[in-house]
Design a protein around this motif. Sequence first.
Motif, PDB file in Angstrom:
ATOM      1  N   GLU A 227       0.813  -1.212   0.000  1.00  0.00           N
ATOM      2  CA  GLU A 227       0.000   0.000   0.000  1.00  0.00           C
ATOM      3  C   GLU A 227       0.848   1.263   0.000  1.00  0.00           C
ATOM      4  OE1 GLU A 227      -3.770   0.243   2.222  1.00  0.00           O
ATOM      5  OE2 GLU A 227      -3.132  -1.650   3.115  1.00  0.00           O
TER       6      GLU A 227
ATOM      7  N   GLN B 215      -3.427  13.234  -0.579  1.00  0.00           N
ATOM      8  CA  GLN B 215      -3.398  14.023   0.658  1.00  0.00           C
ATOM      9  C   GLN B 215      -2.870  15.386   0.308  1.00  0.00           C
ATOM     10  OE1 GLN B 215      -4.040  10.288   2.045  1.00  0.00           O
ATOM     11  NE2 GLN B 215      -4.321  12.087   3.251  1.00  0.00           N
TER      12      GLN B 215
ATOM     13  N   ILE C   7      -7.465   4.374  -5.543  1.00  0.00           N
ATOM     14  CA  ILE C   7      -8.521   5.326  -5.883  1.00  0.00           C
ATOM     15  C   ILE C   7      -8.646   6.434  -4.837  1.00  0.00           C
ATOM     16  CG2 ILE C   7      -9.842   3.589  -7.128  1.00  0.00           C
ATOM     17  CD1 ILE C   7     -11.852   3.552  -4.926  1.00  0.00           C
ATOM     18  N   ARG C   8      -7.811   6.377  -3.807  1.00  0.00           N
ATOM     19  CA  ARG C   8      -7.880   7.414  -2.782  1.00  0.00           C
ATOM     20  C   ARG C   8      -7.406   8.744  -3.338  1.00  0.00           C
ATOM     21  NH1 ARG C   8      -6.548   3.736   2.058  1.00  0.00           N
ATOM     22  NH2 ARG C   8      -8.647   3.374   2.799  1.00  0.00           N
ATOM     23  N   GLU C   9      -7.969   9.809  -2.812  1.00  0.00           N
ATOM     24  CA  GLU C   9      -7.570  11.140  -3.261  1.00  0.00           C
ATOM     25  C   GLU C   9      -6.228  11.506  -2.656  1.00  0.00           C
ATOM     26  OE1 GLU C   9     -11.993  13.117  -3.820  1.00  0.00           O
ATOM     27  OE2 GLU C   9     -10.709  13.766  -2.184  1.00  0.00           O
TER      28      GLU C   9
ATOM     29  N   LYS D 208       0.709   4.446  -2.498  1.00  0.00           N
ATOM     30  CA  LYS D 208       0.573   5.810  -1.978  1.00  0.00           C
ATOM     31  C   LYS D 208       1.684   6.718  -2.504  1.00  0.00           C
ATOM     32  CE  LYS D 208      -1.452   7.378   2.305  1.00  0.00           C
ATOM     33  NZ  LYS D 208      -2.787   6.775   2.243  1.00  0.00           N
TER      34      LYS D 208
ATOM     35  N   ILE E 159      -8.054  -0.270  -3.654  1.00  0.00           N
ATOM     36  CA  ILE E 159      -8.679   0.775  -2.854  1.00  0.00           C
ATOM     37  C   ILE E 159      -7.712   1.926  -2.641  1.00  0.00           C
ATOM     38  CG2 ILE E 159      -9.455   1.316  -0.504  1.00  0.00           C
ATOM     39  CD1 ILE E 159     -10.874  -1.321  -0.439  1.00  0.00           C
TER      40      ILE E 159
END
Lengths: 235, 126
Positions: A177, A231, A227-229, A181, A224
């Motif tokens: 992850e 930071q 697709i996170r916006e 990121k 998942i």
Amino acid sequence: MQRICIIIPAYNEKGTIGKVIDSIRKIDKSFDLVVVNDGSTDKTIEIAQRKKIEVIDLPFNLGIGGSVQTGLKYAYLNSYDIAVQVDADGQHNPKYLPSLIRSLSDNTDMVIGSRFIQSSSYQSSFLRRLGIEIFSFLIKLTCKKKIYDSTSGFRVFGKKAISFLAKNYPIDFPEPESIVKLLKHGFKIKEVPVEMNQRQAGQSSVTPFKAIFFMSSISVAIIIESIREKQLNYE
Amino acid sequence: MSNNLIDTSFTFRVQALAVLGSVLLLLFIIHLIKKEYLREGYSLLWFFIAIVLLVFSVFSNLLLKFSDLIGIYYAPMTLVLIFLFGLILIVIHFSVLISRYEKQIKELSQEVGLLKNKLEKQTKTK
């Protein structure tokens, strides 16, 4: 002269942590070692304290994500230029530290010691290899970068990566992850081939059913995370 | 051997509402995931529930067969039951989590108190 912090997350590794500390010290005496004791119930922390190195004693177990992030927070607060993760179970061989550290540069923010760039003698079960291939494919799909060993914790972080990850470190499956990121936020990752030692204290008792469950969970987590916006609060 | 009562209970209007509700739930979960309000594990859990509801809403023959199987005459009730069952599991899971967090908070609080005491002792003896 760059200040380098070696982060050693440890959970009940009294059998191997002494050797790991000694072998790192042999490579370079200027390394600053810090053991993050993740709520061990055995004598891990006593061994580390007897070796006279920094110890961060967490009040209870946070898992590998929480303990590595603690180490990164320590590195950030103490203005280290470089942070390195070396696991306390003896799988990571410190002899690769110089070549990993050398691969950091102005356009490389994190270096991963990778088992699978070249054919290595590392024995893995078929399911594990399959899983790592799948993660590699998913990361390529979502981040457009081919990462061969996304589960390796043998990593070197530059100053910008330290600052970012100290504030944003994933909990569930930190190794893959955090790659997603970092890539999504424009950080550059490089892989360097290493050989890792097999697990010394017995085989992990993971049934095929559990293995498939883990593989699916990690795959979903990668998607998942992708697709996170972004930071907005780093640096 | 299909029961006429079950077949007519899942009217088009109810089905449309069920599909709409499931889709809205799905979109909401995705929104929460994007904003990082949901951890991966929970994202997956709620996503799974939303998908199950959507599937049973869209494929009404599945819902009707399942209702027949458990002996429910009013098909929309089956959807409610599935949702409730999922909720019960989730809420029990939350009780387990909360118990764990309470214990951790207590330990943290105690450690902070003891650390403060240690610090004050050190500064006093300077």
